[in-house]
Write a protein that holds these residues in place. Structure first.
Motif, mmCIF file in Angstrom:
data_model
loop_
_atom_site.group_PDB
_atom_site.id
_atom_site.type_symbol
_atom_site.label_atom_id
_atom_site.label_comp_id
_atom_site.label_asym_id
_atom_site.label_seq_id
_atom_site.Cartn_x
_atom_site.Cartn_y
_atom_site.Cartn_z
ATOM 1 N N PHE A 9 -0.546 -8.055 0.333
ATOM 2 C CA PHE A 9 -0.650 -7.468 -1.005
ATOM 3 C C PHE A 9 0.588 -6.673 -1.418
ATOM 4 N N GLY A 10 1.545 -6.572 -0.502
ATOM 5 C CA GLY A 10 2.725 -5.758 -0.785
ATOM 6 C C GLY A 10 3.861 -6.506 -1.449
ATOM 7 N N GLN A 11 3.668 -7.812 -1.692
ATOM 8 C CA GLN A 11 4.762 -8.583 -2.288
ATOM 9 C C GLN A 11 4.203 -9.677 -3.192
ATOM 10 N N PRO A 12 5.034 -10.165 -4.127
ATOM 11 C CA PRO A 12 4.559 -11.219 -5.037
ATOM 12 C C PRO A 12 4.255 -12.516 -4.285
ATOM 13 N N HIS A 13 3.513 -13.397 -4.946
ATOM 14 C CA HIS A 13 3.237 -14.718 -4.373
ATOM 15 C C HIS A 13 4.543 -15.452 -4.089
ATOM 16 N N ASP A 14 4.639 -16.022 -2.885
ATOM 17 C CA ASP A 14 5.845 -16.768 -2.518
ATOM 18 C C ASP A 14 5.484 -17.819 -1.470
ATOM 19 N N GLY A 15 4.651 -18.774 -1.885
ATOM 20 C CA GLY A 15 4.249 -19.840 -0.973
ATOM 21 C C GLY A 15 3.481 -19.280 0.213
ATOM 22 N N LYS A 16 3.856 -19.735 1.424
ATOM 23 C CA LYS A 16 3.165 -19.283 2.644
ATOM 24 C C LYS A 16 4.007 -18.275 3.422
ATOM 25 N N LYS A 17 4.866 -17.589 2.703
ATOM 26 C CA LYS A 17 5.771 -16.648 3.361
ATOM 27 C C LYS A 17 5.036 -15.531 4.106
ATOM 28 N N SER A 18 3.846 -15.173 3.604
ATOM 29 C CA SER A 18 3.094 -14.082 4.241
ATOM 30 C C SER A 18 2.758 -14.413 5.699
ATOM 31 N N LEU A 19 2.662 -15.709 6.028
ATOM 32 C CA LEU A 19 2.358 -16.099 7.422
ATOM 33 C C LEU A 19 3.484 -15.734 8.385
ATOM 34 N N ASP A 20 4.714 -15.614 7.872
ATOM 35 C CA ASP A 20 5.845 -15.257 8.740
ATOM 36 C C ASP A 20 5.602 -13.926 9.447
ATOM 37 N N PHE A 21 4.840 -13.056 8.795
ATOM 38 C CA PHE A 21 4.524 -11.739 9.334
ATOM 39 C C PHE A 21 3.789 -11.842 10.676
ATOM 40 N N ALA A 22 3.045 -12.943 10.842
ATOM 41 C CA ALA A 22 2.212 -13.092 12.040
ATOM 42 C C ALA A 22 2.834 -14.008 13.097
ATOM 43 N N ARG A 23 3.978 -14.606 12.791
ATOM 44 C CA ARG A 23 4.553 -15.560 13.750
ATOM 45 C C ARG A 23 5.003 -14.877 15.029
ATOM 46 N N ALA A 24 4.816 -15.562 16.157
ATOM 47 C CA ALA A 24 5.271 -15.026 17.444
ATOM 48 C C ALA A 24 6.795 -14.917 17.427
ATOM 49 N N GLU A 25 7.285 -13.868 18.080
ATOM 50 C CA GLU A 25 8.753 -13.644 18.091
ATOM 51 C C GLU A 25 9.465 -14.794 18.802
#
Length: 357
Positions: A341-357
């Motif tokens: 909810f902290g950023q505008p819609h941008d495809g599936k970019k929000s999933l990057d937050f959860a990706r393993a390092e």
């Protein structure tokens, strides 16, 4: 009321801060799209090129738990693994209720602006109800052509006490009559990846439930605007009622967009980011968006199911064992939600937050 829509600060204040919404702008006699709503060329939807999606063929849920159970379950799994979207019929929600939902959505948005503005985030009498325009209009390059009201579910008593009067009864009935179907679909998807979730864990993963009513007013130049920008949903599964106008588009593997046409009496189900994370990427949260139209005002009613904020999400152990690698890290759902909810819609970019390092 004469408002100078050419002044961007005045426009933003009128539409967003004062709660007149996109509908209030159109009702004032606006005949062209103001600049803050004009999307960059890369985000506009070329409707003449759109294909119709294979998800148009609904899955008959009445066949589950019968002789054709395996076949139907396979269709659900295949849709979740590929497109992330499918339509269902015989889902346990009456067609009469679906028609009442559409009617009550129109009734809510037909209210005077001051009635709806009571539920603006800053002043709403209840944390359960929020009315607004677009997704995060303060941060968007171009504002989405959509007004909405969201109703968070805690229990029946609070819903009946706090949800807006024009739509609370039908919205609550829609939520309650859909949940058996949602649990059934989740159980099929979990079983397919070899996971059996205890009831407490299942309740934690589906503990946040919200009904939204979206209103997309008639737009004088639909080719310049979008109703909702490219995004995936953050939760487990979303259940969506479309009206007959249509306008929902899903992104295909080849990068093209296809429309999911409305089917009378059907509901649309789509996979959310949480389900993609739990399945270690086996199920795909669907990237989708919504176009606007000049043929009439459109409504849609989604139910969002998501984990409790305190729930930890990450790939299920059974799936990691099978895959040999965890593609996502374990994290608190509250943190994922704050990022979403902290950023505008941008495809599936929000999933990057959860990706393993």
């Amino acid at each position: 009321m004469a408002v100078n829509f050419e002044d961007q600060a005045t426009l933003f204040n009128f539409v967003v801060k004062q709660g007149y919404g996109v509908k209030g702008m159109i009702d004032s006699g606006l005949s062209c799209v103001p600049q803050p709503f004009v999307q960059p060329l890369s985000e506009r939807i070329a409707t003449h090129k759109a294909s119709t999606c294979e998800a148009a063929q609904p899955i008959d849920l009445s066949q589950l738990d019968g002789p054709h159970h395996k076949e139907m379950a396979k269709q659900i799994v295949e849709a979740a693994e590929t497109l992330g979207f499918f339509q269902v019929v015989n889902h346990g929600v009456s067609v009469e209720l679906l028609e009442s939902l559409k009617k009550s959505a129109h009734e809510f948005f037909a209210q005077p602006p001051e009635e709806k503005a009571l539920y603006l985030k800053e002043v709403s009498p209840s944390k359960l109800v929020k009315y607004g325009t677009s997704f995060v209009p303060e941060k968007e390059k171009a504002i989405e052509w959509k007004d909405y009201v969201s109703m968070l579910y805690t229990n029946d008593h609070e819903a009946l006490q706090h949800w807006p009067q024009p739509c609370r009864d039908v919205a609550l009935e829609f939520l309650k009559s859909s949940m058996e179907m949602v649990k059934k679909v989740v159980a099929i998807l979990m079983e397919n990846v070899g996971a059996r979730l205890e009831e407490e864990r299942m309740n934690g993963l589906m503990g946040t439930k919200m009904v939204n009513m979206n209103y997309y007013p008639t737009c004088p130049s639909p080719e310049l605007t979008i109703g909702v920008g490219r995004h995936s949903d953050m939760g487990m599964l979303t259940v969506l009622l479309q009206d007959g106008i249509g306008g929902l588009y899903v992104k295909l593997d080849n990068g093209e967009w296809a429309e999911i046409p409305p089917v009378h009496g059907a509901l649309v189900i789509n996979v959310g980011d949480t389900m993609q994370i739990l399945s270690n990427g086996k199920y795909k949260s669907a990237e989708h968006r919504v176009r606007t139209t000049n043929i009439g005002s459109r409504v849609s009613v989604p139910i969002f199911t998501a984990p409790n904020p305190t729930e930890k999400i990450g790939p299920l152990p059974e799936v990691v064992k099978r895959d040999g690698v965890a593609r996502y890290k374990e994290l608190l759902f509250q943190d994922y939600m704050n990022n979403f909810f902290g950023q505008p819609h941008d495809g599936k970019k929000s999933l990057d937050f959860a990706r393993a390092e």
